[in-house]
Structure formats: structure tokens, C-alpha cells
Design a protein around this motif. Sequence first.
Motif, mmCIF file in Angstrom:
data_model
loop_
_atom_site.group_PDB
_atom_site.id
_atom_site.type_symbol
_atom_site.label_atom_id
_atom_site.label_comp_id
_atom_site.label_asym_id
_atom_site.label_seq_id
_atom_site.Cartn_x
_atom_site.Cartn_y
_atom_site.Cartn_z
ATOM 1 N N GLY A 1 3.532 15.105 -10.725
ATOM 2 C CA GLY A 1 4.404 15.453 -12.086
ATOM 3 C C GLY A 1 5.482 15.069 -10.852
ATOM 4 N N GLU A 2 6.021 14.444 -10.005
ATOM 5 C CA GLU A 2 7.025 14.076 -9.130
ATOM 6 C C GLU A 2 8.005 12.489 -9.802
ATOM 7 O OE1 GLU A 2 6.886 17.049 -5.500
ATOM 8 O OE2 GLU A 2 5.892 14.711 -5.520
ATOM 9 N N ALA A 3 7.618 11.539 -9.647
ATOM 10 C CA ALA A 3 7.458 10.722 -10.796
ATOM 11 C C ALA A 3 9.465 10.814 -10.974
ATOM 12 C CB ALA A 3 6.572 9.709 -10.991
ATOM 13 N N PRO A 4 10.246 9.563 -10.867
ATOM 14 C CA PRO A 4 11.237 9.625 -11.729
ATOM 15 C C PRO A 4 10.885 9.291 -13.395
ATOM 16 C CG PRO A 4 11.305 8.527 -10.224
ATOM 17 C CD PRO A 4 9.750 8.990 -9.821
ATOM 18 N N SER A 5 11.360 10.055 -13.801
ATOM 19 C CA SER A 5 11.827 9.489 -15.205
ATOM 20 C C SER A 5 11.752 7.857 -15.841
ATOM 21 C CB SER A 5 12.770 10.222 -15.961
ATOM 22 O OG SER A 5 12.710 9.848 -17.516
ATOM 23 N N GLY A 6 10.501 7.897 -17.143
ATOM 24 C CA GLY A 6 9.967 6.845 -17.486
ATOM 25 C C GLY A 6 9.216 5.789 -15.968
ATOM 26 N N ALA A 7 8.735 6.581 -14.867
ATOM 27 C CA ALA A 7 8.070 5.611 -13.929
ATOM 28 C C ALA A 7 6.659 5.451 -14.737
ATOM 29 C CB ALA A 7 8.118 6.805 -12.548
ATOM 30 N N SER B 1 0.789 -1.154 -0.069
ATOM 31 C CA SER B 1 -0.533 -0.106 0.000
ATOM 32 C C SER B 1 1.406 1.364 0.001
ATOM 33 C CB SER B 1 -1.545 -0.475 1.606
ATOM 34 O OG SER B 1 0.214 -0.098 2.738
ATOM 35 N N ARG B 2 2.036 1.209 0.355
ATOM 36 C CA ARG B 2 3.002 2.433 0.252
ATOM 37 C C ARG B 2 3.584 2.831 -0.680
ATOM 38 N NH1 ARG B 2 8.828 2.346 3.360
ATOM 39 N NH2 ARG B 2 8.969 0.234 1.890
ATOM 40 N N SER B 3 4.253 1.572 -1.055
ATOM 41 C CA SER B 3 4.635 1.718 -2.501
ATOM 42 C C SER B 3 3.530 2.184 -3.472
ATOM 43 C CB SER B 3 5.005 0.005 -3.599
ATOM 44 O OG SER B 3 5.168 0.183 -4.644
ATOM 45 N N ALA B 4 2.156 1.903 -3.521
ATOM 46 C CA ALA B 4 0.815 1.717 -4.436
ATOM 47 C C ALA B 4 1.069 3.572 -4.171
ATOM 48 C CB ALA B 4 -0.387 1.178 -4.768
ATOM 49 N N TYR B 5 0.892 4.165 -3.176
ATOM 50 C CA TYR B 5 0.287 5.461 -3.243
ATOM 51 C C TYR B 5 0.973 6.076 -3.067
ATOM 52 C CZ TYR B 5 -0.939 9.612 -0.782
ATOM 53 O OH TYR B 5 -1.424 10.889 -0.328
ATOM 54 N N LEU B 6 1.940 6.232 -2.937
ATOM 55 C CA LEU B 6 3.421 7.416 -3.352
ATOM 56 C C LEU B 6 3.808 7.072 -4.574
ATOM 57 C CD1 LEU B 6 6.281 6.006 -0.488
ATOM 58 C CD2 LEU B 6 4.444 8.165 -0.940
ATOM 59 N N GLN B 7 3.831 6.471 -5.724
ATOM 60 C CA GLN B 7 3.910 6.311 -7.115
ATOM 61 C C GLN B 7 3.066 6.582 -7.338
ATOM 62 O OE1 GLN B 7 4.477 1.952 -8.701
ATOM 63 N NE2 GLN B 7 4.743 2.412 -10.206
ATOM 64 N N ASN B 8 1.877 6.093 -6.650
ATOM 65 C CA ASN B 8 0.472 7.297 -7.755
ATOM 66 C C ASN B 8 1.033 8.729 -7.460
ATOM 67 O OD1 ASN B 8 -1.807 6.269 -9.152
ATOM 68 N ND2 ASN B 8 -2.632 7.846 -7.801
ATOM 69 N N ARG B 9 0.828 8.916 -5.804
ATOM 70 C CA ARG B 9 1.009 10.315 -6.102
ATOM 71 C C ARG B 9 1.572 11.617 -6.554
ATOM 72 N NH1 ARG B 9 -2.510 14.468 -4.837
ATOM 73 N NH2 ARG B 9 -2.001 15.907 -2.778
ATOM 74 N N ARG B 10 2.780 10.589 -6.778
ATOM 75 C CA ARG B 10 4.017 11.764 -7.208
ATOM 76 C C ARG B 10 3.595 11.548 -8.797
ATOM 77 N NH1 ARG B 10 8.879 8.053 -3.923
ATOM 78 N NH2 ARG B 10 8.961 8.820 -2.329
ATOM 79 N N PHE B 11 3.072 10.415 -9.203
ATOM 80 C CA PHE B 11 2.869 10.090 -10.365
ATOM 81 C C PHE B 11 2.025 11.327 -11.103
ATOM 82 C CE2 PHE B 11 0.578 9.650 -14.736
ATOM 83 C CZ PHE B 11 0.766 9.019 -15.845
ATOM 84 N N ASP B 12 0.728 11.265 -10.275
ATOM 85 C CA ASP B 12 -0.104 12.569 -10.626
ATOM 86 C C ASP B 12 0.351 13.578 -10.266
ATOM 87 O OD1 ASP B 12 -2.779 10.555 -10.824
ATOM 88 O OD2 ASP B 12 -2.672 10.743 -8.679
#
Length: 256
Positions: free
Chosen positions: A235-241, A222-233
Motif C-alpha cells: 500500500g505504499e505505491a504512489p496514487s494511480g500506480a 528487475s529493480r523496477s518490477a520488484y519495487l513497484q510490486n512490493r510497494r503496491f502490495d
Amino acid sequence: MDMPLPFVRRTPLLSLCTVLSLGAMAACTPAPPGGGVNDPYETTNREVHSFNKSLDRAVLRPLGQVAAEAPREVTGPVANFADNIGLPGMVLNGVLQGDVGGAGTNTMRFLLNTTIGVGGLFDPAGGIGLHEETTDFGETLAVWGADEGAYIELPVFGPSTERDAAGRIVDLVLDPLSRVGTQPQLDYGAVTRGAAIVINRGRFMQTMDGVLYESADSYLQSRSAYLQNRRFDLGEAPSGAEAGIDPFALDLEGFE
């Protein structure tokens, strides 16, 4: 020294918003480089996660199963109404972010659905392409330059970060609809929001069950899903994420 005091008295909400925002920006620690995880409170977070999981198993999941079997003619208007009452706060956040287009779209959506949509029970705005521009004060803080801060799991509300938790508080303080209408109307709005959470739990039953009950470590999942989704939304996700699926995101956009 005495000049700011009358201004504070005239605009208590703005002053509180400013204080909370500055506090959040000062308190949030920088995120690890390369999209890592900053989780210094993992021991406490796991205890809260265990509580949230027990709450889901005892209350939300059974109610979600009932909601999933209910006809859309019943659940759709409830979800639409809950979505509609959240729009004024999103309009305000859009303005604070300088997102004129998003604020305008949400304003038109609110006006159309409140009038033609019978108080928000129906979604004529979506029918003509005016879809919700979802945002919150956590995103506003991100636009203003606040760091993500440490990962935290909140009781009942689930995964968050220091920045998003501070944003949630400000959203509650600034919610325009919490200060208008009669008490029964305000209570009805709160009940409807709760019902929408249950409806969404039923809607994403398989995904959330997979995260909470079928993964080797539901906390890490759940931690991974939240952080990955939130950062993507944001625009803070690493390039290619790629965007992950946030099992705790209660966005009802498009639910009919």
C-alpha cells in the motif's frame, strides 16, 4: 539495570527480534518522494545481479524447464507442502501486525491442510475459499513505521530493500518449524522449499526470461518490477500506480 537480563534469557528469540527490528528501523533511509528509487549501492548491486543471473542461467532455468514439463500430479503436492510449512511464520507476522483476520485465515488454512490435506500435500482449504494471506516480517516492519531503505540485490535471494532484507533475517530466526521435528524432517522441509522455487521458475518461465534475458537492462528491469510490486502490495505505491510483475516473487498461492 539488572532486571532485564533474566527476561532476556527467558525469551532470547523475542529479544533478538526486538534488537533486529529496532536496528532495521533505525538503519533504513527514507524512500525518495514520489515513488523514486533509492539505489546508492548500484555498482555492487549490479555485480550481485550478474552473479544471480549466471546462477539462474546455469541452474534454476534448466531445472525450471524440467519442472514445467512435469505433471501437475507431481509438482502440485510439492508446491502445496512448501506453501503450508511457511504458514506458521505468516500467522505470527499477522499477529504482530494486528491483522487478526489474516492470522486467523492462515491458522485455519494450516490446520486444515496439515490434517485433511495429508501434511500439506493437498489444499482442501483453498477449495473452500481459505486462501493464503501472504505476509512477512518486512511487511511487519512497514506496518510498524520502518522506511523502505535503499534498494539492494541479495546473492541467490535476488531483489530486496534494506527493510525487507532485515525482515528476511527475522523470519528465519522466528520460523516456528525450524525448531520442531527431527533433523530429517527439517532437511526435507528445506529441500521442498528449494524444489518449490524451481517449480515456480518453470511456472513463470516466460515472464522471468523476458526480464532477465530479453530486456535492454535486466538489472533496471528487475529493480523496477520488484519495487513497484512490493510497494503496491504494502500500500505504499504512489496514487494511480499499477502493480508490476515481480519476477523474483516466489508466492505459490493458488498453485495446484
